[in-house]
Design a protein around this motif. Sequence first.
Motif, PDB file in Angstrom:
ATOM      1  N   CYS A 125       0.734  -1.230   0.145  1.00  0.00           N
ATOM      2  CA  CYS A 125      -0.141  -0.121   0.102  1.00  0.00           C
ATOM      3  C   CYS A 125       0.646   1.255  -0.050  1.00  0.00           C
TER       4      CYS A 125
ATOM      5  N   ASP B 112       0.360   3.682   1.787  1.00  0.00           N
ATOM      6  CA  ASP B 112       0.330   4.194   3.292  1.00  0.00           C
ATOM      7  C   ASP B 112       1.753   4.553   3.768  1.00  0.00           C
TER       8      ASP B 112
ATOM      9  N   HIS C 177      -1.873  -4.374   4.973  1.00  0.00           N
ATOM     10  CA  HIS C 177      -1.570  -3.797   6.351  1.00  0.00           C
ATOM     11  C   HIS C 177      -3.006  -3.480   7.322  1.00  0.00           C
TER      12      HIS C 177
ATOM     13  N   CYS D  11      -5.918  -0.372   7.235  1.00  0.00           N
ATOM     14  CA  CYS D  11      -5.657   0.285   5.764  1.00  0.00           C
ATOM     15  C   CYS D  11      -6.941   1.321   5.411  1.00  0.00           C
ATOM     16  N   GLY D  12      -6.629   2.419   5.081  1.00  0.00           N
ATOM     17  CA  GLY D  12      -7.607   3.385   4.484  1.00  0.00           C
ATOM     18  C   GLY D  12      -8.545   2.784   3.481  1.00  0.00           C
TER      19      GLY D  12
HETATM   20 ZN   LIG Z   1      -3.417   0.989   3.136  1.00  0.00          ZN
END
Ligand SMILES: [Zn+2]
Length: 227
Positions: free
Chosen positions: A46, A48, A105, A108-109
């Motif tokens: 990701c 992120d 993860h 996670c958004g």
């Molecule tokens: Zn994420």
Amino acid sequence: MSFHRNTLLELLEGVQTFEKDVYPENVNLFESLAYDQTPPTLFITCADSRISPSMITQTEPGELFLIRNVGNIVPAYGEMIGAVSSAIEYAVGALKVKNIVVCGHSNCGAMNALLDLNSPKLEKMPTVKRWLRNSEAAYAAMRGLKAEDAGPADIKSLAESNVLLQLTHLRTHPVVAGALARGELTIQGWYYDIKKGEILVLDEQSRASRPVSDVIAELKKTAKKNA
Ligand SMILES: [Zn+2]
């Protein structure tokens, strides 16, 4: 509270530290990397900011070929011709990576958004909404396994389910299918828990998650048997 490089000035000061202190200490490494790369692993994770692939795998520059995007998504072959499919083709076809890891993860958004694809918040992000379509089946798979309505506690299951789905998508890429058939490639799914500092390896058959120590022991056993 942790230190953040909040301004461009502070970011450039970080660069200066790299140039003055870090580079000289690792000059041999960087010189060896100057003209070529031979990364053994394609690492897909990701975008992120809390994930540092080299930190969690203790690898150096030159070891991980990276694909990062919102939700560590791999569109199925032909769905979207773009950055992800080109990078896969290059990594497997030209660089001949031996391993591909897809790493999801905690918190996670993208997975949060996937739990509620019709939320008004997402209306303002039409591109994200469309992109997350590539993960929709993960939501269905998770719901299929859990009778009750999905809640916040299910974000972990959804993130895991999403990684498993992306492994399936990965196999639809001809270059991946070919390398797998020739036994030249291993693919694996991970789940990274940011708070615990722990990685779980996802088993595709059982959909169970296993601690790294388990998988290491198993791989060592197999290696011994084949030696
Ligand atoms: Zn994420």
